[in-house]
Enzyme design. Structure first.
Site, PDB file in Angstrom:
ATOM      1  N   ASP A   1       0.836  -1.200   0.000  1.00  0.00           N
ATOM      2  CA  ASP A   1       0.000   0.000   0.000  1.00  0.00           C
ATOM      3  C   ASP A   1       0.877   1.258   0.000  1.00  0.00           C
ATOM      4  O   ASP A   1       1.951   1.275   0.601  1.00  0.00           O
ATOM      5  CB  ASP A   1      -0.885  -0.009   1.248  1.00  0.00           C
ATOM      6  CG  ASP A   1      -2.042   0.964   1.151  1.00  0.00           C
ATOM      7  OD1 ASP A   1      -2.303   1.490   0.049  1.00  0.00           O
ATOM      8  OD2 ASP A   1      -2.689   1.203   2.188  1.00  0.00           O
TER       9      ASP A   1
ATOM     10  N   ASN B   1     -10.609  -3.262  -6.434  1.00  0.00           N
ATOM     11  CA  ASN B   1      -9.860  -2.304  -7.260  1.00  0.00           C
ATOM     12  C   ASN B   1     -10.466  -2.119  -8.649  1.00  0.00           C
ATOM     13  O   ASN B   1     -10.158  -1.129  -9.335  1.00  0.00           O
ATOM     14  CB  ASN B   1      -8.401  -2.729  -7.408  1.00  0.00           C
ATOM     15  CG  ASN B   1      -7.579  -2.531  -6.145  1.00  0.00           C
ATOM     16  OD1 ASN B   1      -6.572  -3.195  -5.940  1.00  0.00           O
ATOM     17  ND2 ASN B   1      -8.001  -1.618  -5.270  1.00  0.00           N
TER      18      ASN B   1
END
Length: 247
Positions: free
Chosen positions: A17, A65
């Protein structure tokens, strides 16, 4: 154990991330953050193999996503394709077996073919397993495992009474691998974000503020050292770290 006698996690799982924030901090467009993150993937794969990690699972693209803007999704898929083309031979030369887990039907036909070719080339390697989670979600994983077991019951291949924790554990993604010993999330967030929901039940959770493009071999070693300091009791008593999980 490593050369210093410290325990090494057999399986490490990482949420990578912070690519977008890294790009913003450097005054770059988001895609530059993702490209910089690809460099960290290579560094961490190499460092994990050197450290004696047996399996490394990287969360590259989640089922959620797909909700991102179409141009960003397209760029990420193209980057995934280029990294596969660039790195597969290197992985093979270094004895690393590649697997791609997730709902691959959502990927383009071209990307599905490249994933299959990379897996075929590296299938016989034994130094380390590298699992890339793409179009993956933990809830999807559990749902597809439940569906698979239900279909086996319908076909008469198993009794419903035989569906237990062991059956489910072998049917979810990574059923062939040991459950992760160490989970790492970079970028400062402290949640598992629908990643390996079944597999992380007894995993040590390590969170760092370091953004993924800045996470390299030294940062991985810090996480491995932290893991080595943990006493893993699996629901048992202190000093019983080798006991089986207490369900």
């Amino acid at each position: 154990m490593n050369a210093a006698g410290k325990p090494v996690p057999a399986h490490v799982a990482i949420i990578m991330d912070g690519n977008g924030r890294w790009a913003a901090h450097h005054g770059e467009p988001r895609h530059q953050g993702h490209r910089a993150g690809a460099d960290s993937v290579r560094a961490v794969v190499e460092a994990a193999a050197r450290a004696g990690v047996s399996a490394l699972t990287l969360f590259a693209f989640s089922s959620e996503n797909w909700r991102r803007p179409a141009n960003e999704v397209g760029m990420l898929m193209e980057l995934f394709l280029r990294v596969l083309d660039r790195e597969t031979d290197r992985l093979h030369e270094n004895g690393i077996r590649l697997s791609v887990i997730g709902d691959r039907a959502q990927l383009s036909d071209k990307l599905q073919r490249r994933c299959a070719a990379a897996e075929s080339l590296t299938a016989g390697n034994t130094r380390m397993d590298l699992n890339i989670a793409a179009s993956y979600g933990g809830r999807w994983d559990l749902a597809q495992a439940a569906r698979t077991l239900a279909e086996e019951v319908e076909r008469g291949e198993r009794d419903a009474a035989s569906i237990d924790e062991a059956a489910l554990a072998h049917t979810v993604c990574l059923g062939h691998a040991p459950e992760p010993d160490l989970f790492i999330r970079t970028g400062g967030e402290q949640r598992i974000s629908n990643f390996l929901l079944w597999q992380l039940a007894y995993t040590e959770l390590y969170f760092t503020d370091t953004l993924w493009p800045d996470f390299k071999a030294p940062e991985l070693q810090t996480a491995l050292d932290w893991f080595a300091s943990r006493e893993r009791r699996f629901g048992g008593l202190a000093g019983a770290s080798e006991a089986a999980p207490d369900a």
